[in-house]
Every structure is written in structure tokens, then in C-alpha cells.
Design a protein around this motif. Structure first.
Motif, PDB file in Angstrom:
ATOM      1  N   ASN A 329       0.828  -1.200   0.000  1.00 55.05           N
ATOM      2  CA  ASN A 329       0.000   0.000   0.000  1.00 55.05           C
ATOM      3  C   ASN A 329       0.866   1.256   0.000  1.00 55.05           C
ATOM      4  O   ASN A 329       1.876   1.310   0.715  1.00 55.05           O
ATOM      5  N   PRO A 330       0.493   2.267  -0.773  1.00 58.32           N
ATOM      6  CA  PRO A 330       1.315   3.497  -0.795  1.00 58.32           C
ATOM      7  C   PRO A 330       1.346   4.221   0.535  1.00 58.32           C
ATOM      8  O   PRO A 330       2.255   5.022   0.775  1.00 58.32           O
ATOM      9  N   GLU A 331       0.360   3.970   1.418  1.00 58.81           N
ATOM     10  CA  GLU A 331       0.356   4.628   2.719  1.00 58.81           C
ATOM     11  C   GLU A 331       1.376   4.035   3.683  1.00 58.81           C
ATOM     12  O   GLU A 331       1.629   4.611   4.741  1.00 58.81           O
ATOM     13  N   VAL A 332       1.949   2.887   3.334  1.00 57.18           N
ATOM     14  CA  VAL A 332       2.861   2.190   4.237  1.00 57.18           C
ATOM     15  C   VAL A 332       4.296   2.545   3.878  1.00 57.18           C
ATOM     16  O   VAL A 332       4.742   2.327   2.742  1.00 57.18           O
ATOM     17  N   LEU A 333       5.010   3.114   4.831  1.00 63.30           N
ATOM     18  CA  LEU A 333       6.442   3.345   4.696  1.00 63.30           C
ATOM     19  C   LEU A 333       7.131   2.254   5.498  1.00 63.30           C
ATOM     20  O   LEU A 333       7.223   2.314   6.722  1.00 63.30           O
ATOM     21  N   VAL A 334       7.606   1.223   4.772  1.00 66.32           N
ATOM     22  CA  VAL A 334       8.085   0.021   5.437  1.00 66.32           C
ATOM     23  C   VAL A 334       9.389   0.275   6.177  1.00 66.32           C
ATOM     24  O   VAL A 334       9.645  -0.307   7.217  1.00 66.32           O
ATOM     25  N   ASN A 335      10.231   1.157   5.676  1.00 68.76           N
ATOM     26  CA  ASN A 335      11.555   1.272   6.235  1.00 68.76           C
ATOM     27  C   ASN A 335      12.012   2.718   6.272  1.00 68.76           C
ATOM     28  O   ASN A 335      11.429   3.595   5.628  1.00 68.76           O
ATOM     29  N   GLU A 336      13.052   2.949   7.039  1.00 72.44           N
ATOM     30  CA  GLU A 336      13.753   4.221   7.052  1.00 72.44           C
ATOM     31  C   GLU A 336      15.225   3.952   7.306  1.00 72.44           C
ATOM     32  O   GLU A 336      15.594   2.934   7.889  1.00 72.44           O
ATOM     33  N   LEU A 337      16.076   4.861   6.858  1.00 70.87           N
ATOM     34  CA  LEU A 337      17.520   4.699   6.990  1.00 70.87           C
ATOM     35  C   LEU A 337      18.014   5.488   8.193  1.00 70.87           C
ATOM     36  O   LEU A 337      17.679   6.660   8.357  1.00 70.87           O
ATOM     37  N   ARG A 338      18.815   4.825   9.000  1.00 73.15           N
ATOM     38  CA  ARG A 338      19.391   5.475  10.165  1.00 73.15           C
ATOM     39  C   ARG A 338      20.756   6.062   9.813  1.00 73.15           C
ATOM     40  O   ARG A 338      21.266   5.893   8.704  1.00 73.15           O
ATOM     41  N   SER A 339      21.360   6.724  10.775  1.00 74.30           N
ATOM     42  CA  SER A 339      22.613   7.427  10.547  1.00 74.30           C
ATOM     43  C   SER A 339      23.744   6.446  10.209  1.00 74.30           C
ATOM     44  O   SER A 339      23.884   5.400  10.866  1.00 74.30           O
ATOM     45  N   PRO A 340      24.567   6.768   9.204  1.00 72.82           N
ATOM     46  CA  PRO A 340      25.725   5.907   8.894  1.00 72.82           C
ATOM     47  C   PRO A 340      26.736   5.838  10.028  1.00 72.82           C
ATOM     48  O   PRO A 340      27.565   4.927  10.072  1.00 72.82           O
ATOM     49  N   SER A 341      26.693   6.792  10.951  1.00 74.00           N
ATOM     50  CA  SER A 341      27.654   6.793  12.057  1.00 74.00           C
ATOM     51  C   SER A 341      27.492   5.588  12.968  1.00 74.00           C
ATOM     52  O   SER A 341      28.402   5.267  13.743  1.00 74.00           O
ATOM     53  N   GLU A 342      26.344   4.908  12.913  1.00 76.29           N
ATOM     54  CA  GLU A 342      26.163   3.692  13.700  1.00 76.29           C
ATOM     55  C   GLU A 342      26.995   2.545  13.154  1.00 76.29           C
ATOM     56  O   GLU A 342      27.259   1.572  13.862  1.00 76.29           O
ATOM     57  N   LEU A 343      27.433   2.655  11.882  1.00 78.58           N
ATOM     58  CA  LEU A 343      28.232   1.608  11.260  1.00 78.58           C
ATOM     59  C   LEU A 343      29.705   1.969  11.175  1.00 78.58           C
ATOM     60  O   LEU A 343      30.572   1.140  11.451  1.00 78.58           O
ATOM     61  N   LEU A 344      29.985   3.198  10.760  1.00 79.04           N
ATOM     62  CA  LEU A 344      31.366   3.608  10.506  1.00 79.04           C
ATOM     63  C   LEU A 344      31.684   4.897  11.234  1.00 79.04           C
ATOM     64  O   LEU A 344      30.803   5.727  11.473  1.00 79.04           O
ATOM     65  N   ASP A 345      32.959   5.062  11.537  1.00 76.89           N
ATOM     66  CA  ASP A 345      33.451   6.296  12.133  1.00 76.89           C
ATOM     67  C   ASP A 345      33.790   7.266  11.004  1.00 76.89           C
ATOM     68  O   ASP A 345      34.623   6.968  10.139  1.00 76.89           O
ATOM     69  N   PHE A 346      33.130   8.427  11.006  1.00 73.12           N
ATOM     70  CA  PHE A 346      33.367   9.387   9.923  1.00 73.12           C
ATOM     71  C   PHE A 346      34.820   9.836   9.868  1.00 73.12           C
ATOM     72  O   PHE A 346      35.366  10.090   8.798  1.00 73.12           O
ATOM     73  N   GLY A 347      35.456   9.961  11.018  1.00 77.90           N
ATOM     74  CA  GLY A 347      36.849  10.404  11.024  1.00 77.90           C
ATOM     75  C   GLY A 347      37.767   9.421  10.343  1.00 77.90           C
ATOM     76  O   GLY A 347      38.672   9.803   9.584  1.00 77.90           O
ATOM     77  N   GLU A 348      37.533   8.134  10.557  1.00 73.53           N
ATOM     78  CA  GLU A 348      38.407   7.107   9.989  1.00 73.53           C
ATOM     79  C   GLU A 348      38.151   6.885   8.507  1.00 73.53           C
ATOM     80  O   GLU A 348      39.069   6.565   7.743  1.00 73.53           O
ATOM     81  N   PHE A 349      36.894   7.070   8.083  1.00 70.62           N
ATOM     82  CA  PHE A 349      36.536   6.773   6.689  1.00 70.62           C
ATOM     83  C   PHE A 349      36.200   8.039   5.895  1.00 70.62           C
ATOM     84  O   PHE A 349      35.546   7.958   4.856  1.00 70.62           O
ATOM     85  N   SER A 350      36.634   9.197   6.361  1.00 66.64           N
ATOM     86  CA  SER A 350      36.287  10.444   5.682  1.00 66.64           C
ATOM     87  C   SER A 350      36.866  10.499   4.275  1.00 66.64           C
ATOM     88  O   SER A 350      36.246  11.034   3.349  1.00 66.64           O
ATOM     89  N   ASP A 351      38.081   9.959   4.085  1.00 64.66           N
ATOM     90  CA  ASP A 351      38.692   9.986   2.752  1.00 64.66           C
ATOM     91  C   ASP A 351      37.914   9.134   1.762  1.00 64.66           C
ATOM     92  O   ASP A 351      37.779   9.488   0.587  1.00 64.66           O
ATOM     93  N   CYS A 352      37.366   8.011   2.228  1.00 68.07           N
ATOM     94  CA  CYS A 352      36.622   7.120   1.326  1.00 68.07           C
ATOM     95  C   CYS A 352      35.270   7.705   0.938  1.00 68.07           C
ATOM     96  O   CYS A 352      34.709   7.344  -0.101  1.00 68.07           O
ATOM     97  N   MET A 353      34.742   8.584   1.773  1.00 64.17           N
ATOM     98  CA  MET A 353      33.414   9.139   1.510  1.00 64.17           C
ATOM     99  C   MET A 353      33.467  10.439   0.734  1.00 64.17           C
ATOM    100  O   MET A 353      32.424  11.027   0.455  1.00 64.17           O
ATOM    101  N   ASP A 354      34.657  10.906   0.375  1.00 62.77           N
ATOM    102  CA  ASP A 354      34.794  12.162  -0.360  1.00 62.77           C
ATOM    103  C   ASP A 354      34.698  11.876  -1.847  1.00 62.77           C
ATOM    104  O   ASP A 354      35.654  11.385  -2.461  1.00 62.77           O
ATOM    105  N   SER A 355      33.547  12.172  -2.432  1.00 60.37           N
ATOM    106  CA  SER A 355      33.350  11.898  -3.861  1.00 60.37           C
ATOM    107  C   SER A 355      34.080  12.901  -4.746  1.00 60.37           C
ATOM    108  O   SER A 355      34.287  12.651  -5.931  1.00 60.37           O
ATOM    109  N   ALA A 356      34.493  14.037  -4.187  1.00 59.62           N
ATOM    110  CA  ALA A 356      35.181  15.057  -4.987  1.00 59.62           C
ATOM    111  C   ALA A 356      36.633  14.695  -5.258  1.00 59.62           C
ATOM    112  O   ALA A 356      37.291  15.330  -6.089  1.00 59.62           O
TER     113      ALA A 356
END
Length: 437
Positions: A329-356
Motif C-alpha cells: 500500500n502506498p500509505e505504508v512506509l516500510v523502512n527508514e535509513l538510520r545514521s551511517p555513524s552507527e556503522l562507521l566512524d566518519f573520522g576514519e573513513f572520511s577519505d573514502c566518503m569524499d566523492s570530490a
């Protein structure tokens, strides 16, 4: 007493900011808010149920939009709408039964019986016009016919009859509100006691020397297991930690504090240990109309492992988690995405996440829920008892009305409301009515 709009705005802020933890607390607060809306809603002399339904719909639409993932909010809104319809139908049925009894008990002469039958027919027509459907052109014409046929008298008898009818309508409106509020109070009580109602059934499903597997943290599961322990059942519990939030650690700590033998395992070890398990007992975020389960992420893997090794997969859910919608049903939002910080440390993986930088970028997906299809579920245990997945649609149908599946208010067709029937149409309709009589 605080203004209703203030209460609504405060609750909307709590929903938007995710300050309310757990479906049970959310459902209870939603029911209490809607009870306040109903108690402070002024109802007209006619169409009292429609006025209450429109008020609940207006608030419910805002609540659902504030946090679409928390399906318990929409469930309670639809439950309250169903309560209004049921109580209005009950009052209408009682009124019709009273008219039928008075007509049947009056046997003085044929004329009075005929008059009573005409009165009953008129009452039935009035009840049909006061149903919860939008007004049609025929309804408008019938109202015109009634106002034209019934003359306005200036006698004291006519005035007293009008006043008595007005008082009767007003008392019926108060009776409807009172009955609805009482039913909502019962709903709140059911929500408050759902843990105890489900836990009472634990002794029927958990036996001596069994091994129970669960994942994450669920208060319903905690009370269920503890109730079995209180009935002198001796068993072990495997708790999958529920990464990345590791809610299983909290559940394991609570189980140990209550004296249960508990072992914490990693989520990836479920397949390796499932052959030693007698039963999987888990909680749910929501139970859909097809018997599917929206549950914490990782439970679909556990359900597949249980099916592979023929281990019963049992889902505990209060009635406030039973949703009348389907996952598609379109009224049902089955899922939502939580913060990536629960999986990875931004400081340690900041270089990998820089698309520029021109190098390959790292993306992190952290979903909150899993969907478990009904074919993987062995049994549902609710506060009303145990049920097979194939029966859930029938159980859910007892709590909701088909007219309330979409809470969004339907716009009334302006052409019908603003149209004024022509004199010839009214004359033709009245003539047809007179010929029928």
C-alpha cells in the motif's frame, strides 16, 4: 484544560523528533490525544458521528504524516474511527428497536398500527440520511421534501414537539460522545495491559530444558520469557546482539537481572546455532494484513534459518500493532535509513566518503527494519491469544472499518453541495413520492 490544538502540536513535535520510544507508548499517547479531541469536539444536532469522524480524521492525518514509519499511530487513529462508527450504529440500532417495540405493543386499532409503521419507515429514512456517507442529490431532495411537507405551526403543541425533538437529538449526541470516550478508555486500558495479557500465555509455549532464540530488544519478549520463568520453567535464552545498535545487549542484561540463563551471540552466528534451538521468539514493529511482519533488521535472516531447520518462529505483538494495510500500500512506509555513524566512524573513513577526490566513494546503507513474509511465521501470539498467519486478516478485520483504511479526508463534491434543484425536478420527485405512499 489545555487547548486541543496545543496538545496536537506538542505531540506532533514529539513524533517528528522521534522522542517517543516504542510502539506501545506511541499508541497509548495517540489514543489519549484522540480522546481529548473527541471530548472537546462540539457535535451538531444532526450527523454527530460524521462530526466526530471528521475531527479525528483531521488530527489523525497530521499525526500519520509526522512519523509515517510508526504504523501504530495510524492503527490507533483507524481504531478510534471504527469505534465511532460502531457506537453510532449501536445507538441507531437501539433506537430502531425501541420504535419496533412500541409499534408491536400497540394493538388498539389498525389506524394506530398504520401510523406507527409510517413512523418507523420515516425513522428508517432519517437513519439512512444520517449515515456516514457524503450527502447525495437524492438526500438533498428528500430533505427539501420533508421541509415542504411538514408545516411549521405556531401552536404551543408544535413548539413543544420541536423542543422535545431538539432535546432528544442533543441527548443522543451526548450519549454518542460518552459511549465513544468509554470505548476509547477501554482501548487505552488494553494497550496498557498488552504485555501482561501476552505474558500470561508463556507457560503454554515454553517448556523445561528448551533453548529460546531471540534478536534485539523487545519488552514484550522480556515479559514473556520472565513470565515463563516465574512459572518454574527452566530454559536457556540465546540473544542475537542486533547490530548495529546492539539492542540485544540491553535485553541480555535485563534477562540476567531477572535470573534467566542467557547467552549473547553475534547475528552472523544464528545459522551456526539454530540447530540447537527449540523455538525462536521475537517481537514485531507491525503486523500487516497479509500476516507479514515488519520487524527489526536482521529478523528475516533469523526466520530463514528457522525455516531451514524446522524451528518454530513465533511473533509476539499487541493488538495495537495489527495494521489493516498491506506492505505494498502506498500509505505504508516500510523502512527508514538510520545514521551511517552507527556503522562507521566518519573520522576514519572520511577519505573514502569524499566523492570530490575522484576516487571511488563509499556509501553506507543502514536500514531500520526487515520484512518477514507470512510463510516464514509459525504462530502469532497477541493479547487475544495465539493465531495462525492465515487468520490474521480476519482478526484485523474485527478492529477496523474498510472506510477508514485511507485516513486522509475525502473532499466533498462541491457540485452536490452547492447545487439547487430546479422547481420541476423537486415537483417530479415529490409527485413520485406521493404516488409511492
Amino acid at each position: 484544560m489545555p487547548d486541543v490544538q496545543t496538545l496536537v502540536n506538542d505531540f506532533l513535535n514529539q513524533l517528528k523528533k522521534r522522542k517517543i520510544e516504542g510502539s506501545q507508548a506511541t499508541a497509548k499517547l495517540t489514543a489519549e490525544l484522540l480522546r481529548s479531541v473527541i471530548s472537546q469536539q462540539r457535535v451538531p444536532h444532526t450527523n454527530q458521528a460524521t462530526a466526530l469522524i471528521n475531527a479525528v480524521r483531521a488530527v489523525g492525518e497530521q499525526l500519520i504524516a509526522a512519523n509515517p514509519v510508526e504504523l501504530a499511530v495510524g492503527n490507533i487513529v483507524r481504531r478510534v474511527l471504527h469505534i465511532i462508527r460502531e457506537e453510532d450504529l449501536s445507538l441507531a440500532t437501539a433506537a430502531m428497536a425501541g420504535l419496533g417495540v412500541s409499534a408491536a405493543s400497540d394493538d388498539e386499532d389498525d389506524v394506530e398500527r398504520e401510523e406507527n409503521s409510517v413512523l418507523s419507515a420515516a425513522a428508517v429514512a432519517a437513519a439512512a440520511r444520517s449515515t456516514l456517507r457524503p450527502p447525495s442529490l437524492q438526500t438533498l431532495l428528500e430533505d427539501t421534501f420533508d421541509s415542504a411537507v411538514v408545516p411549521h405551526t405556531s401552536s404551543s403543541g408544535g413548539e413543544s414537539d420541536g423542543r422535545s425533538r431538539s432535546v432528544e437529538k442533543g441527548s443522543r449526541g451526548k450519549k454518542l460522545k460518552h459511549d465513544v470516550i468509554e470505548a476509547v478508555n477501554e482501548l487505552i486500558q488494553d494497550i496498557s495491559t498488552c504485555y501482561e495479557q501476552i505474558a500470561e500465555q508463556a507457560v503454554e509455549h515454553i517448556h523445561h530444558n528448551e533453548v529460546i532464540l531471540t534478536l534485539g530488544s523487545s519488552k514484550t519478549v522480556l515479559e514473556f520469557l520472565y513470565a515463563a520463568k516465574e512459572k518454574q520453567r527452566s530454559f536457556k535464552v540465546f540473544v542475537a546482539e542486533g547490530a548495529p545498535r546492539y539492542q540485544g545487549h540491553l535485553l541480555a542484561k535485563e534477562l540476567v537481572a531477572r535470573g534467566l540463563q542467557t547467552t549473547v551471540i553475534t547475528d552472523s552466528a544464528v545459522f551456526a546455532l539454530i540447530s540447537r534451538v527449540n523455538m525462536v521468539i521475537v517481537g514485531a514493529h507491525a503486523v500487516m494484513a497479509n500476516g507479514g511482519v515488519i520487524a527489526p533488521v536482521g529478523l528475516n535472516m533469523v526466520a530463514l534459518a528457522a525455516q531451514r531447520h524446522a524451528v518454530p518462529f513465533v511473533v509476539l505483538a499487541g493488538s495495537h500493532k495489527l495494521c489493516p494495510l498491506y506492505p505494498h500500500n502506498p500509505e505504508v512506509l516500510v523502512n527508514e535509513l538510520r545514521s551511517p555513524s552507527e556503522l562507521l566512524d566518519f573520522g576514519e573513513f572520511s577519505d573514502c566518503m569524499d566523492s570530490a577526490s575522484g576516487a571511488g566513494s563509499l556509501h553506507v546503507v543502514n536500514p531500520t527494519f526487515d520484512y518477514v513474509p507470512p510463510k516464514l511465521v509459525s504462530l502469532f501470539i497477541t493479547d487475544t491469544g495465539g493465531h495462525n498467519p492465515s487468520y490474521m486478516y480476519r482478526l484485523i478485520a474485527d478492529y477496523y472499518s474498510a472506510d477508514d483504511l485511507v485516513v486522509k479526508r475525502r473532499p466533498v463534491v462541491a457540485a452536490v453541495l452547492s447545487s439547487k434543484p430546479r422547481a420541476r425536478d423537486v415537483f417530479t420527485f415529490v409527485q413520485r413520492k406521493m404516488n409511492h405512499i
